[in-house]
Scaffold this motif. Structure first.
Motif, PDB file in Angstrom:
ATOM      1  N   ILE A   1     -28.054 108.502  59.641  1.00  0.00           N
ATOM      2  CA  ILE A   1     -28.854 109.708  59.845  1.00  0.00           C
ATOM      3  C   ILE A   1     -28.126 110.710  60.725  1.00  0.00           C
ATOM      4  O   ILE A   1     -28.147 111.910  60.477  1.00  0.00           O
ATOM      5  CB  ILE A   1     -30.222 109.360  60.484  1.00  0.00           C
ATOM      6  N   SER A   2     -27.455 110.243  61.760  1.00  0.00           N
ATOM      7  CA  SER A   2     -26.832 111.142  62.736  1.00  0.00           C
ATOM      8  C   SER A   2     -25.579 111.831  62.210  1.00  0.00           C
ATOM      9  O   SER A   2     -25.313 112.985  62.547  1.00  0.00           O
ATOM     10  CB  SER A   2     -26.490 110.371  64.012  1.00  0.00           C
ATOM     11  N   CYS A   3     -24.774 111.136  61.428  1.00  0.00           N
ATOM     12  CA  CYS A   3     -23.517 111.743  60.954  1.00  0.00           C
ATOM     13  C   CYS A   3     -23.172 111.265  59.547  1.00  0.00           C
ATOM     14  O   CYS A   3     -22.140 110.627  59.335  1.00  0.00           O
ATOM     15  CB  CYS A   3     -22.389 111.434  61.922  1.00  0.00           C
ATOM     16  N   PRO A   4     -24.001 111.563  58.570  1.00  0.00           N
ATOM     17  CA  PRO A   4     -23.773 111.067  57.211  1.00  0.00           C
ATOM     18  C   PRO A   4     -22.516 111.605  56.545  1.00  0.00           C
ATOM     19  O   PRO A   4     -21.821 110.872  55.842  1.00  0.00           O
ATOM     20  CB  PRO A   4     -25.030 111.514  56.458  1.00  0.00           C
ATOM     21  N   LEU A   5     -22.208 112.883  56.773  1.00  0.00           N
ATOM     22  CA  LEU A   5     -21.042 113.456  56.104  1.00  0.00           C
ATOM     23  C   LEU A   5     -19.738 112.938  56.683  1.00  0.00           C
ATOM     24  O   LEU A   5     -18.748 112.778  55.959  1.00  0.00           O
ATOM     25  CB  LEU A   5     -21.081 114.982  56.173  1.00  0.00           C
ATOM     26  N   GLU A   6     -19.724 112.660  57.987  1.00  0.00           N
ATOM     27  CA  GLU A   6     -18.525 112.067  58.586  1.00  0.00           C
ATOM     28  C   GLU A   6     -18.248 110.697  57.974  1.00  0.00           C
ATOM     29  O   GLU A   6     -17.116 110.340  57.687  1.00  0.00           O
ATOM     30  CB  GLU A   6     -18.695 111.940  60.105  1.00  0.00           C
ATOM     31  N   LEU A   7     -19.314 109.931  57.772  1.00  0.00           N
ATOM     32  CA  LEU A   7     -19.152 108.614  57.150  1.00  0.00           C
ATOM     33  C   LEU A   7     -18.614 108.743  55.729  1.00  0.00           C
ATOM     34  O   LEU A   7     -17.693 108.024  55.326  1.00  0.00           O
ATOM     35  CB  LEU A   7     -20.498 107.879  57.120  1.00  0.00           C
ATOM     36  N   ILE A   8     -19.191 109.640  54.965  1.00  0.00           N
ATOM     37  CA  ILE A   8     -18.790 109.806  53.559  1.00  0.00           C
ATOM     38  C   ILE A   8     -17.361 110.336  53.453  1.00  0.00           C
ATOM     39  O   ILE A   8     -16.551 109.835  52.664  1.00  0.00           O
ATOM     40  CB  ILE A   8     -19.773 110.751  52.837  1.00  0.00           C
ATOM     41  N   GLU A   9     -17.040 111.340  54.266  1.00  0.00           N
ATOM     42  CA  GLU A   9     -15.748 112.013  54.139  1.00  0.00           C
ATOM     43  C   GLU A   9     -14.604 111.192  54.712  1.00  0.00           C
ATOM     44  O   GLU A   9     -13.541 111.078  54.087  1.00  0.00           O
ATOM     45  CB  GLU A   9     -15.813 113.377  54.840  1.00  0.00           C
ATOM     46  N   TYR A  10     -14.800 110.609  55.887  1.00  0.00           N
ATOM     47  CA  TYR A  10     -13.686 109.947  56.575  1.00  0.00           C
ATOM     48  C   TYR A  10     -13.646 108.437  56.401  1.00  0.00           C
ATOM     49  O   TYR A  10     -12.603 107.823  56.585  1.00  0.00           O
ATOM     50  CB  TYR A  10     -13.727 110.289  58.072  1.00  0.00           C
ATOM     51  N   HIS A  11     -14.755 107.824  56.044  1.00  0.00           N
ATOM     52  CA  HIS A  11     -14.806 106.367  55.899  1.00  0.00           C
ATOM     53  C   HIS A  11     -15.095 105.930  54.476  1.00  0.00           C
ATOM     54  O   HIS A  11     -15.313 104.737  54.234  1.00  0.00           O
ATOM     55  CB  HIS A  11     -15.861 105.785  56.839  1.00  0.00           C
ATOM     56  N   HIS A  12     -15.132 106.890  53.546  1.00  0.00           N
ATOM     57  CA  HIS A  12     -15.443 106.569  52.148  1.00  0.00           C
ATOM     58  C   HIS A  12     -16.725 105.751  52.049  1.00  0.00           C
ATOM     59  O   HIS A  12     -16.825 104.800  51.291  1.00  0.00           O
ATOM     60  CB  HIS A  12     -14.278 105.839  51.479  1.00  0.00           C
ATOM     61  N   PHE A  13     -17.704 106.174  52.822  1.00  0.00           N
ATOM     62  CA  PHE A  13     -19.001 105.516  52.785  1.00  0.00           C
ATOM     63  C   PHE A  13     -19.715 105.930  51.503  1.00  0.00           C
ATOM     64  O   PHE A  13     -19.732 107.110  51.152  1.00  0.00           O
ATOM     65  CB  PHE A  13     -19.819 105.917  54.016  1.00  0.00           C
ATOM     66  N   PRO A  14     -20.333 104.987  50.785  1.00  0.00           N
ATOM     67  CA  PRO A  14     -20.802 105.298  49.424  1.00  0.00           C
ATOM     68  C   PRO A  14     -22.193 105.905  49.326  1.00  0.00           C
ATOM     69  O   PRO A  14     -22.600 106.282  48.218  1.00  0.00           O
ATOM     70  CB  PRO A  14     -20.774 103.930  48.744  1.00  0.00           C
ATOM     71  N   PHE A  15     -22.943 106.008  50.425  1.00  0.00           N
ATOM     72  CA  PHE A  15     -24.351 106.382  50.308  1.00  0.00           C
ATOM     73  C   PHE A  15     -24.743 107.527  51.238  1.00  0.00           C
ATOM     74  O   PHE A  15     -24.125 107.749  52.275  1.00  0.00           O
ATOM     75  CB  PHE A  15     -25.247 105.175  50.617  1.00  0.00           C
ATOM     76  N   LEU A  16     -25.827 108.200  50.843  1.00  0.00           N
ATOM     77  CA  LEU A  16     -26.460 109.232  51.656  1.00  0.00           C
ATOM     78  C   LEU A  16     -27.953 108.946  51.691  1.00  0.00           C
ATOM     79  O   LEU A  16     -28.586 108.772  50.640  1.00  0.00           O
ATOM     80  CB  LEU A  16     -26.212 110.618  51.060  1.00  0.00           C
ATOM     81  N   LYS A  17     -28.526 108.902  52.877  1.00  0.00           N
ATOM     82  CA  LYS A  17     -29.953 108.617  53.008  1.00  0.00           C
ATOM     83  C   LYS A  17     -30.798 109.732  52.381  1.00  0.00           C
ATOM     84  O   LYS A  17     -30.677 110.906  52.736  1.00  0.00           O
ATOM     85  CB  LYS A  17     -30.319 108.460  54.488  1.00  0.00           C
ATOM     86  N   ARG A  18     -31.652 109.344  51.471  1.00  0.00           N
ATOM     87  CA  ARG A  18     -32.536 110.292  50.781  1.00  0.00           C
ATOM     88  C   ARG A  18     -33.472 111.000  51.751  1.00  0.00           C
ATOM     89  O   ARG A  18     -33.803 112.180  51.562  1.00  0.00           O
ATOM     90  CB  ARG A  18     -33.329 109.535  49.717  1.00  0.00           C
ATOM     91  N   SER A  19     -33.897 110.310  52.788  1.00  0.00           N
ATOM     92  CA  SER A  19     -34.864 110.873  53.729  1.00  0.00           C
ATOM     93  C   SER A  19     -34.335 112.113  54.444  1.00  0.00           C
ATOM     94  O   SER A  19     -35.120 112.967  54.858  1.00  0.00           O
ATOM     95  CB  SER A  19     -35.270 109.805  54.754  1.00  0.00           C
ATOM     96  N   ILE A  20     -33.011 112.228  54.587  1.00  0.00           N
ATOM     97  CA  ILE A  20     -32.450 113.430  55.219  1.00  0.00           C
ATOM     98  C   ILE A  20     -32.771 114.659  54.379  1.00  0.00           C
ATOM     99  O   ILE A  20     -33.270 115.673  54.878  1.00  0.00           O
ATOM    100  CB  ILE A  20     -30.928 113.291  55.403  1.00  0.00           C
ATOM    101  N   LEU A  21     -32.498 114.567  53.094  1.00  0.00           N
ATOM    102  CA  LEU A  21     -32.705 115.720  52.222  1.00  0.00           C
ATOM    103  C   LEU A  21     -34.181 115.986  51.949  1.00  0.00           C
ATOM    104  O   LEU A  21     -34.548 117.083  51.527  1.00  0.00           O
ATOM    105  CB  LEU A  21     -31.948 115.515  50.909  1.00  0.00           C
ATOM    106  N   LEU A  22     -35.012 115.002  52.197  1.00  0.00           N
ATOM    107  CA  LEU A  22     -36.456 115.210  52.075  1.00  0.00           C
ATOM    108  C   LEU A  22     -37.041 115.877  53.317  1.00  0.00           C
ATOM    109  O   LEU A  22     -38.242 116.159  53.365  1.00  0.00           O
ATOM    110  CB  LEU A  22     -37.165 113.874  51.828  1.00  0.00           C
TER     111      LEU A  22
END
Length: 301
Positions: A242-263
């Motif tokens: 929740i706190s830094c989703p894009l950092e996880l996705i961009e720099y750690h190749h994290f595969p998911f984004l929490k739906r609740s953020i965009l809701l």
């Protein structure tokens, strides 16, 4: 354009009511695939919830990506379903159950694992995944993650860990490599799950204690994205998804984004920041853009 995106991501109205026709469907509703493989190397219990009797396209995408990793799927929904919706997943799952049980994802995990064991789908070499529809993705191949984590000498791992409340693995994606753990530790743990009035109670009673429960019984645990390596500067006692989703996705190749953020579930996420995430997904992962946009527009209705 900015005004349109901000409007798109405002939270769904609290006065939204579910169509009675969807919730009047007799439950439970079950589907069983007539073709069961002779050997199952990996099986997932996928926990889902729908407030309108449909299966969202982003969920279908997730299931298809799981199937690409040679993972068989048991689909358990804490909600009723329009029978024609099951056609979307009949080639993707071994079994599906749609039943309002009120035990949230852990109740679905419980039902799925009991089905797997009752039908002898778990062998000594079968690995188990517990996952749910609270995330968009996967943006990166799950097979690469499985390969990396299977090389580690652990019995149980999750995508992310957390020090909130106490150290634990977050339950939107859990992976169990040890059949003894699954049968003699995880099963009795899940069978304790009962209906709770608040989701927070599920977190406190079942999600948070699970890692310690298994660790205390001698099982080794790990996280694919441990918070110790988190690029987020907000400290250890945060929910990194929740706190830094894009950092996880961009720099750690994290595969998911929490739906609740965009809701729009979190006051810490302002509309402009949510809009930025949406534009980021559109530019980096365009194949997910339409799926996410469609889901969020549907949630507004």
């Amino acid at each position: 354009v900015i005004c349109y995106v901000v409007y798109l991501f405002s939270p769904p109205s609290s006065t939204h009511t579910v169509a009675l026709s969807a919730w009047d469907i007799p439950v439970p509703y079950e589907y069983t695939n007539p073709t069961i493989p002779d050997k199952i190397n990996r099986i997932a219990v996928f926990a889902s919830y729908s407030n309108d009797g449909r299966i969202a396209d982003y969920v279908i995408k997730y299931l298809k990506e799981l199937k690409k990793t040679n993972t068989d799927i048991v689909f358990i929904s804490d909600s009723p379903i329009f029978p024609e919706e099951v056609n979307k997943i009949e080639k993707l799952v071994l079994y599906a159950l749609f039943e309002r049980h009120g035990e949230y994802d852990f109740g679905s995990y419980k039902r799925g694992l009991n089905y797997i064991l009752a039908h002898r789908l778990l062998t000594d070499n079968t690995e188990l995944i517990l996952c749910n529809d609270s995330v968009y993705g996967p943006f990166y191949p799950l097979s690469d993650i499985f390969y990396k984590m299977n090389a580690k000498k652990v019995d149980f791992w999750g995508m992310t860990d957390s020090f909130q409340i106490q150290y634990h693995l977050q339950s939107y994606f859990l992976y169990f490599k040890n059949s003894k753990l699954i049968k003699y530790a995880l099963l009795p743990y899940l069978n304790r799950v009962k209906k709770e009035t608040k989701k927070r109670d599920i977190v406190y009673k079942y999600e948070v204690p699970l890692a310690k429960y298994l660790h205390d019984r001698g099982y080794k645990i790990a996280a694919y994205n441990p918070i110790a390596l988190n690029p987020c500067p907000r400290g250890r006692k945060v929910n990194q998804t929740i706190s830094c989703p894009l950092e996880l996705i961009e720099y750690h190749h994290f595969p998911f984004l929490k739906r609740s953020i965009l809701l729009g579930k979190y006051k810490s996420w302002k509309p402009e920041a949510i809009s930025y995430i949406f534009h980021y997904i559109r530019s980096r992962f365009p194949e997910f853009y339409s799926l996410i946009k469609s889901d969020l527009e549907h949630a507004k209705k």
